[in-house]
Design a protein around this motif. Structure first.
Motif, PDB file in Angstrom:
ATOM      1  N   GLY A  60      26.089 -16.336  25.630  1.00  0.00           N
ATOM      2  CA  GLY A  60      26.775 -17.275  26.503  1.00  0.00           C
ATOM      3  C   GLY A  60      27.247 -16.600  27.769  1.00  0.00           C
ATOM      4  N   ASP A  61      27.894 -17.368  28.590  1.00  0.00           N
ATOM      5  CA  ASP A  61      28.353 -16.891  29.884  1.00  0.00           C
ATOM      6  C   ASP A  61      29.877 -16.932  29.914  1.00  0.00           C
ATOM      7  OD1 ASP A  61      28.681 -16.163  32.462  1.00  0.00           O
ATOM      8  OD2 ASP A  61      27.371 -17.700  33.306  1.00  0.00           O
ATOM      9  N   PHE A  62      30.504 -15.770  30.049  1.00  0.00           N
ATOM     10  CA  PHE A  62      31.957 -15.696  30.088  1.00  0.00           C
ATOM     11  C   PHE A  62      32.523 -16.222  31.401  1.00  0.00           C
ATOM     12  CE2 PHE A  62      30.968 -12.415  26.938  1.00  0.00           C
ATOM     13  CZ  PHE A  62      31.824 -12.779  25.921  1.00  0.00           C
ATOM     14  N   ASP A  63      31.756 -16.155  32.486  1.00  0.00           N
ATOM     15  CA  ASP A  63      32.257 -16.495  33.816  1.00  0.00           C
ATOM     16  C   ASP A  63      32.272 -17.999  34.088  1.00  0.00           C
ATOM     17  OD1 ASP A  63      32.603 -13.817  34.346  1.00  0.00           O
ATOM     18  OD2 ASP A  63      30.590 -13.601  35.145  1.00  0.00           O
ATOM     19  N   GLU A  64      31.312 -18.706  33.562  1.00  0.00           N
ATOM     20  CA  GLU A  64      31.206 -20.143  33.808  1.00  0.00           C
ATOM     21  C   GLU A  64      31.970 -20.911  32.740  1.00  0.00           C
ATOM     22  OE1 GLU A  64      29.740 -21.410  36.485  1.00  0.00           O
ATOM     23  OE2 GLU A  64      29.211 -19.390  37.140  1.00  0.00           O
ATOM     24  N   GLU A  65      32.453 -22.074  33.080  1.00  0.00           N
ATOM     25  CA  GLU A  65      33.160 -22.911  32.117  1.00  0.00           C
ATOM     26  C   GLU A  65      32.220 -23.960  31.545  1.00  0.00           C
ATOM     27  OE1 GLU A  65      36.719 -24.420  33.863  1.00  0.00           O
ATOM     28  OE2 GLU A  65      37.373 -22.446  34.517  1.00  0.00           O
ATOM     29  N   SER A  66      31.026 -23.533  31.167  1.00  0.00           N
ATOM     30  CA  SER A  66      30.015 -24.465  30.680  1.00  0.00           C
ATOM     31  C   SER A  66      30.172 -24.784  29.198  1.00  0.00           C
ATOM     32  CB  SER A  66      28.622 -23.886  30.920  1.00  0.00           C
ATOM     33  OG  SER A  66      28.467 -22.687  30.179  1.00  0.00           O
ATOM     34  N   GLY A  67      30.930 -23.997  28.461  1.00  0.00           N
ATOM     35  CA  GLY A  67      31.085 -24.238  27.030  1.00  0.00           C
ATOM     36  C   GLY A  67      29.890 -23.804  26.223  1.00  0.00           C
ATOM     37  N   GLY A  68      29.009 -22.979  26.775  1.00  0.00           N
ATOM     38  CA  GLY A  68      27.806 -22.559  26.083  1.00  0.00           C
ATOM     39  C   GLY A  68      27.948 -21.257  25.326  1.00  0.00           C
ATOM     40  N   PHE A  69      29.148 -20.811  25.051  1.00  0.00           N
ATOM     41  CA  PHE A  69      29.397 -19.540  24.376  1.00  0.00           C
ATOM     42  C   PHE A  69      29.263 -19.714  22.867  1.00  0.00           C
ATOM     43  CE2 PHE A  69      32.381 -16.695  22.240  1.00  0.00           C
ATOM     44  CZ  PHE A  69      31.910 -15.483  22.668  1.00  0.00           C
ATOM     45  N   THR A  70      28.453 -18.848  22.227  1.00  0.00           N
ATOM     46  CA  THR A  70      28.318 -18.861  20.769  1.00  0.00           C
ATOM     47  C   THR A  70      28.442 -17.433  20.248  1.00  0.00           C
ATOM     48  OG1 THR A  70      25.919 -18.605  20.846  1.00  0.00           O
ATOM     49  CG2 THR A  70      26.762 -20.853  20.752  1.00  0.00           C
ATOM     50  N   SER A  71      28.863 -17.315  19.010  1.00  0.00           N
ATOM     51  CA  SER A  71      28.931 -15.992  18.391  1.00  0.00           C
ATOM     52  C   SER A  71      28.445 -16.080  16.957  1.00  0.00           C
ATOM     53  CB  SER A  71      30.359 -15.437  18.438  1.00  0.00           C
ATOM     54  OG  SER A  71      31.218 -16.245  17.685  1.00  0.00           O
ATOM     55  N   LYS A  72      27.789 -15.021  16.536  1.00  0.00           N
ATOM     56  CA  LYS A  72      27.277 -14.895  15.175  1.00  0.00           C
ATOM     57  C   LYS A  72      27.575 -13.482  14.716  1.00  0.00           C
ATOM     58  CE  LYS A  72      23.514 -18.031  16.219  1.00  0.00           C
ATOM     59  NZ  LYS A  72      22.076 -18.204  16.339  1.00  0.00           N
ATOM     60  N   ILE A  73      27.447 -13.248  13.419  1.00  0.00           N
ATOM     61  CA  ILE A  73      27.665 -11.915  12.864  1.00  0.00           C
ATOM     62  C   ILE A  73      26.399 -11.503  12.121  1.00  0.00           C
ATOM     63  CG2 ILE A  73      29.035 -10.535  11.256  1.00  0.00           C
ATOM     64  CD1 ILE A  73      31.337 -12.489  11.783  1.00  0.00           C
ATOM     65  N   LEU A  74      25.832 -10.367  12.506  1.00  0.00           N
ATOM     66  CA  LEU A  74      24.639  -9.819  11.870  1.00  0.00           C
ATOM     67  C   LEU A  74      25.089  -8.765  10.858  1.00  0.00           C
ATOM     68  CD1 LEU A  74      21.345  -9.522  12.335  1.00  0.00           C
ATOM     69  CD2 LEU A  74      22.116  -7.317  13.170  1.00  0.00           C
ATOM     70  N   VAL A  75      24.705  -8.946   9.585  1.00  0.00           N
ATOM     71  CA  VAL A  75      25.103  -8.036   8.519  1.00  0.00           C
ATOM     72  C   VAL A  75      23.850  -7.419   7.901  1.00  0.00           C
ATOM     73  CG1 VAL A  75      26.304  -7.824   6.306  1.00  0.00           C
ATOM     74  CG2 VAL A  75      27.153  -9.425   8.013  1.00  0.00           C
ATOM     75  N   CYS A  76      23.774  -6.094   7.900  1.00  0.00           N
ATOM     76  CA  CYS A  76      22.702  -5.371   7.210  1.00  0.00           C
ATOM     77  C   CYS A  76      23.271  -4.930   5.867  1.00  0.00           C
ATOM     78  CB  CYS A  76      22.251  -4.162   8.009  1.00  0.00           C
ATOM     79  SG  CYS A  76      21.491  -4.592   9.581  1.00  0.00           S
ATOM     80  N   TYR A  77      22.556  -5.232   4.783  1.00  0.00           N
ATOM     81  CA  TYR A  77      23.097  -4.985   3.450  1.00  0.00           C
ATOM     82  C   TYR A  77      22.015  -4.684   2.432  1.00  0.00           C
ATOM     83  CZ  TYR A  77      21.390  -9.593   2.128  1.00  0.00           C
ATOM     84  OH  TYR A  77      20.578 -10.666   1.861  1.00  0.00           O
TER      85      TYR A  77
END
Length: 84
Positions: A60-77
């Motif tokens: 996503g874009d931290f600078d724009e207020e587009s609301g397109g920010f997503t986060s996920k967590i990658l786990v190696c196990y």
């Protein structure tokens, strides 16, 4: 060498009582997990597996207020009981 597996965690949709969603002007029967539900699911996974690494995946874009920010967590196990 052990077999490394990868799991990507993000908020999932869960069943709920029907509710009206004014954004889409329709009735919904699913919603996204809240923070507590997501943390509990992730913690159960981390307890049950041998973890090699945990990496945040941010999109996503931290600078724009587009609301397109997503986060996920990658786990190696290594899954329990898996031998190579």
């Amino acid at each position: 060498m052990e077999n490394v597996q990868v799991e990507i965690f993000e908020k999932e949709r869960v069943e709920t009582k029907p509710y009206y969603n004014p954004i889409f002007d329709k009735t919904e029967t699913k919603r996204y997990e809240n923070k507590k539900e997501f943390q509990e699911r992730l913690n159960r996974f981390l307890i049950d597996h041998t973890i090699y690494s945990i990496t945040p995946m941010i999109n996503g874009d931290f600078d724009e207020e587009s609301g397109g920010f997503t986060s996920k967590i990658l786990v190696c196990y290594k899954a329990p009981g898996r031998e190579v």
